[in-house]
Write a protein that holds these residues in place. Structure first.
Motif, PDB file in Angstrom:
ATOM      1  N   GLU A 130      33.210  42.633  51.054  1.00  0.00           N
ATOM      2  CA  GLU A 130      33.867  42.799  52.358  1.00  0.00           C
ATOM      3  C   GLU A 130      35.127  41.919  52.415  1.00  0.00           C
ATOM      4  OE1 GLU A 130      32.864  42.252  57.091  1.00  0.00           O
ATOM      5  OE2 GLU A 130      31.240  42.237  55.639  1.00  0.00           O
ATOM      6  N   GLY A 131      36.229  42.552  52.789  1.00  0.00           N
ATOM      7  CA  GLY A 131      37.484  41.821  52.901  1.00  0.00           C
ATOM      8  C   GLY A 131      38.281  41.718  51.616  1.00  0.00           C
ATOM      9  N   VAL A 132      37.731  42.169  50.505  1.00  0.00           N
ATOM     10  CA  VAL A 132      38.455  42.129  49.230  1.00  0.00           C
ATOM     11  C   VAL A 132      39.437  43.276  49.191  1.00  0.00           C
ATOM     12  CG1 VAL A 132      38.230  42.320  46.718  1.00  0.00           C
ATOM     13  CG2 VAL A 132      36.508  41.059  48.042  1.00  0.00           C
ATOM     14  N   GLU A 133      40.703  42.948  48.930  1.00  0.00           N
ATOM     15  CA  GLU A 133      41.733  43.981  48.843  1.00  0.00           C
ATOM     16  C   GLU A 133      41.902  44.431  47.395  1.00  0.00           C
ATOM     17  OE1 GLU A 133      45.397  43.022  50.803  1.00  0.00           O
ATOM     18  OE2 GLU A 133      44.343  42.017  52.449  1.00  0.00           O
ATOM     19  N   VAL A 134      42.079  45.721  47.218  1.00  0.00           N
ATOM     20  CA  VAL A 134      42.241  46.298  45.882  1.00  0.00           C
ATOM     21  C   VAL A 134      43.634  46.877  45.786  1.00  0.00           C
ATOM     22  CG1 VAL A 134      41.377  48.028  44.268  1.00  0.00           C
ATOM     23  CG2 VAL A 134      39.787  46.854  45.797  1.00  0.00           C
ATOM     24  N   ASP A 135      44.312  46.615  44.666  1.00  0.00           N
ATOM     25  CA  ASP A 135      45.674  47.172  44.454  1.00  0.00           C
ATOM     26  C   ASP A 135      45.625  48.648  44.229  1.00  0.00           C
ATOM     27  OD1 ASP A 135      46.691  44.640  44.671  1.00  0.00           O
ATOM     28  OD2 ASP A 135      46.738  44.295  42.510  1.00  0.00           O
TER      29      ASP A 135
END
Length: 101
Positions: free
Chosen positions: A96-101
């Motif tokens: 949760e909250g991890v951004e992926v390119d």
């Protein structure tokens, strides 16, 4: 050593199926290399044949890991089980909250 003696020694080098099964990195799609290290002693090692030498180190690690997973799935297919709803929720909470390119 004569050619016939070498061929005979090659034919005698055979490990029991249990030896291969207990060491899944020595699966058929890996290159198995035997190196003589002393009289009467040999080192047997394996290298994934799918690793491209021109790729960077990170890719080689990933390819080796994927080859290991493939070997495990081939050797022990009964261990493959569907992911549960509870496991999916736990994974979602972890990322949760991890951004992926």
């Amino acid at each position: 050593m004569s050619d016939s003696a070498i061929r005979e020694a090659e034919q005698r080098f055979n490990l029991a199926p249990t030896a291969w099964k207990s060491q899944p990195q020595f699966v058929i799609f890996w290159e198995v290399k035997a190196t003589m290290i002393a009289p009467g002693q040999m080192l047997v090692s394996s290298v994934p044949s799918i690793v491209d030498e021109s790729s960077d180190q990170e890719d080689q690690v990933m390819l080796s890991f994927l080859a290991f997973l493939e070997a495990q799935m081939t050797i022990n297919p009964e261990l493959i089980t569907p992911i549960s709803e509870a496991e999916m929720q736990a994974i979602a909470a972890l990322v949760e909250g991890v951004e992926v390119d």
